[in-house]
Design a protein around this motif. Sequence first.
Motif, short mmCIF file in Angstrom:
data_model
loop_
_atom_site.label_atom_id
_atom_site.label_comp_id
_atom_site.label_asym_id
_atom_site.label_seq_id
_atom_site.Cartn_x
_atom_site.Cartn_y
_atom_site.Cartn_z
N MET A 129 1.06 8.44 -13.02
CA MET A 129 0.83 8.85 -11.66
C MET A 129 1.59 7.78 -10.93
O MET A 129 2.21 8.08 -9.60
CB MET A 129 -0.57 9.00 -11.26
CG MET A 129 -0.99 9.46 -9.87
SD MET A 129 0.17 10.91 -9.47
CE MET A 129 -0.99 12.17 -9.69
N ASN A 130 1.42 6.47 -11.09
CA ASN A 130 1.91 5.52 -10.38
C ASN A 130 3.45 5.62 -10.22
O ASN A 130 3.99 5.48 -8.95
CB ASN A 130 1.75 4.06 -10.96
CG ASN A 130 2.18 2.97 -10.09
OD1 ASN A 130 1.87 2.91 -8.87
ND2 ASN A 130 2.87 2.05 -10.61
N LYS A 131 4.17 6.13 -11.07
CA LYS A 131 5.54 6.47 -10.83
C LYS A 131 5.91 7.42 -10.03
O LYS A 131 6.79 7.64 -9.24
CB LYS A 131 6.24 6.80 -12.36
CG LYS A 131 6.94 5.53 -13.00
CD LYS A 131 7.58 4.37 -12.17
CE LYS A 131 6.63 3.21 -12.43
NZ LYS A 131 7.17 1.98 -11.84
N GLY A 132 4.88 8.61 -10.23
CA GLY A 132 4.99 9.72 -9.26
C GLY A 132 4.61 9.41 -7.74
O GLY A 132 5.69 9.69 -6.84
N VAL A 153 7.28 -3.94 -0.69
CA VAL A 153 6.72 -5.19 -1.80
C VAL A 153 6.90 -4.45 -3.24
O VAL A 153 7.21 -5.22 -4.17
CB VAL A 153 5.38 -5.45 -1.38
CG1 VAL A 153 4.43 -6.13 -2.67
CG2 VAL A 153 5.25 -6.27 -0.15
N ASP A 154 6.53 -3.11 -3.35
CA ASP A 154 6.52 -2.61 -4.62
C ASP A 154 7.65 -2.72 -5.37
O ASP A 154 9.06 -2.78 -4.65
CB ASP A 154 6.21 -0.93 -4.57
CG ASP A 154 5.70 -0.43 -5.60
OD1 ASP A 154 5.39 -0.88 -6.62
OD2 ASP A 154 5.16 0.84 -5.46
N SER A 155 7.82 -3.55 -6.57
CA SER A 155 8.66 -4.10 -7.38
C SER A 155 10.24 -3.11 -7.45
O SER A 155 11.08 -3.74 -7.29
CB SER A 155 8.28 -4.54 -8.45
OG SER A 155 7.78 -3.70 -9.23
N GLU A 156 9.78 -1.72 -7.84
CA GLU A 156 10.92 -0.95 -7.92
C GLU A 156 11.59 -0.83 -6.57
O GLU A 156 12.85 -0.89 -6.68
CB GLU A 156 10.23 0.51 -8.47
CG GLU A 156 9.66 0.27 -9.67
CD GLU A 156 8.26 -0.04 -9.69
OE1 GLU A 156 7.88 -0.53 -8.62
OE2 GLU A 156 7.65 -0.48 -10.74
N HIS A 157 11.03 -0.77 -5.47
CA HIS A 157 11.49 -0.61 -3.98
C HIS A 157 12.12 -1.82 -3.52
O HIS A 157 13.18 -1.68 -2.98
CB HIS A 157 10.22 0.23 -3.28
CG HIS A 157 9.72 1.58 -3.76
ND1 HIS A 157 8.82 1.27 -5.10
CD2 HIS A 157 9.92 2.84 -3.64
CE1 HIS A 157 8.52 2.57 -5.30
NE2 HIS A 157 9.05 3.50 -4.35
N ASN A 184 0.88 -1.16 -0.18
CA ASN A 184 0.02 -0.14 0.02
C ASN A 184 1.01 1.28 -0.11
O ASN A 184 1.10 2.01 0.95
CB ASN A 184 -0.98 0.02 1.24
CG ASN A 184 -1.87 1.21 1.20
OD1 ASN A 184 -1.51 2.26 2.02
ND2 ASN A 184 -2.86 1.22 0.54
N LYS A 185 1.31 1.75 -1.28
CA LYS A 185 2.24 2.85 -1.36
C LYS A 185 1.58 4.19 -0.84
O LYS A 185 2.11 5.17 -0.28
CB LYS A 185 2.43 2.99 -2.68
CG LYS A 185 1.36 3.34 -3.62
CD LYS A 185 2.33 3.10 -5.11
CE LYS A 185 2.25 1.65 -5.79
NZ LYS A 185 2.68 1.56 -7.16
N GLU A 186 0.20 4.06 -0.86
CA GLU A 186 -0.69 5.15 -0.49
C GLU A 186 -0.23 5.68 0.74
O GLU A 186 -0.30 6.67 1.43
CB GLU A 186 -2.09 5.22 -0.71
CG GLU A 186 -2.49 5.25 -2.15
CD GLU A 186 -2.43 3.62 -2.82
OE1 GLU A 186 -1.69 2.60 -1.92
OE2 GLU A 186 -2.78 3.50 -3.88
MG MG Z 1 5.59 -0.37 -8.82
#
Ligand code: MG
Length: 390
Positions: free
Chosen positions: A214-217, A147-151, A122-124
Motif C-alpha cells: 500500500m505504501n507504494k500505492g 522527503v519521501d525517498s522515491e520522490h 506526511n504523504k497522506e
Molecule cells: Mg518512500
Amino acid sequence: MTLTVTILGATGSIGRSTTDLLAQHKERFRVGAVVGGRDAEALAKLARETGARFAALADEAAGPGLREALAGSGIACGAGEAAVLEAVGQEADIVVAAVSGAAGLKPTHAALRLGRTVALANKESLVCAGAAFMRDAARYNAKLLPVDSEHNALAQALGEGAVSDVAKMTITASGGPFRTWSTERIAAATPAEAAAHPTWSMGMKINIDSASLMNKGLELIEAHHLFAIEPDRLDVIVHPQSIVHGLVYWRDGAVTAGLAMPDMRVPIAHCLGLGERLTIERGRPLDLAAAGSLTFEAADEARFPCLRIARAALAQGGAAPTVMNAANEIAVAAFIRGEIPFYGISDLVERACTEFASRYARAPDDVEEALAIDAHVRAWSAEALPRMRA
Ligand code: MG
Ligand code: NDP
C-alpha cells in the motif's frame, strides 16, 4: 545565517533522523518548535536536547505531563489542536512535516498557508487532499520539498527538466518482508513479521504499508500530485536492495536515476540544504562494488492486492484516494492489534472503496472536506471490522 526548523512528528522515525542531522549542523540550523502526538516524556526530552523554543502535543490529556516534564526549562509548551497550530505558527524557515497518517493534514496545511518551505514526509496530505495542497502551496507561495525517498530521488533526477519531456517516472519498492512469500504464508503473517522491514528502519504504520505494498500505492498518488504527472506515466518496480529509488525515463530514451543508501537522512538533508549539499556524519557511503548486483522485478498485484486497489483509486481520482487511505489506516491499526489477518487489510480497503465510490466522487476542495470524508470512512470501516474477522 541560521535557519530555524520546526518539526511536526519530531519524536517519530523521520523526526529523529531530522534532529540527528540538525545536531550535526548546529552552525546552520536551530530548532524552532517540536510537535508530537501523545508521548510527553519523549517530546520533553527531545525539546531539551535540541534547544527547541516551543513544544506541543496533539493529545490534550498529555498536557499536564508535558508541562511537568518541561518545568524550569524555559521552553514554552501546550497540548491540543490549538497548541499544535500555535507551534506551526512559530517563526520558522523550514517546517518538516512528519506526523504519521491523516492526522498530519491540518498542521501541514497550516504551514503551507503561512508560506513556509515545507519538507513533506506526511504523504497522506497529498493522498487525502492532493489537489487542495498543491493549489494552496502555489496560492500561498509555499515550497513543497519531497522527503519521501522515491520522490526526492525523482525530484533530483528531474532537476530543471520539464515533466512534458518525461515519458515515465518509476518509483522502486523493496518488496517488503513478504516479497518472496506465497499467498498462503502471507495470509497467516503476524504483525511482527509484517513489521520486519528488510532495508529501511521506519515507524510501525509505514512498515505495515510497505509489507502490503500500500505504501507504494500511496506513493504513486503522491507522485501524481507532486509532479503533476498523469497516472499512466507512473510506474512501480520491485528492487530489493533499495539503492535505486526513482527513475525518470525521458522521451528520447535516456533514463536518469536517483541512487543512495537506504537512509532517510539523505533525502532529508537534500531538503534541508535548500540547494546546498550537507555532509552526513556516520552516513554509510554507497559502495556499488560491495552491493554487487542491483536486481529488479515486476510487482505482483495478485499477492499484493493493495497495490492494485491504490492504482484503481489513483485512476478513478476524485476522493477515491481519501476513502482508501482512511480505510487503510483503520485496517492497519486493527491488523497491528491482531484483530484481522493480513489480507483483511486489502479486503476492508476494497470494500470501503466500493461502498463510497459514487458518494465521494469529487476531490475534496479543502482540508476540512478531506477530513470529513476521512472521519466518515473511518467510522464505517470500524463498524465493518468485526465482519473482516470471520
Ligand atoms: Mg518512500
Ligand atoms: P512514526 O510513527 O515513527 O512517527 C510519527 C510522529 O508523529 C511521532 O512523533 C508521533 O508522536 C507524531 N504524531 C502522531 N499523531 C500525531 C498527531 N495527531 N499530531 C501530531 N503529531 C502526531 O512515523 P514515521 O516517522 O515513520 O512517518 C512519518 C510520516 O513520514 C508518515 O506520513 C510516513 O508515511 C512518512 N514517511 C516515513 C518514512 C520513514 O522512513 N519512516 C519514509 C517516507 C515517508 P507520538 O509518538 O507521541 O504519537
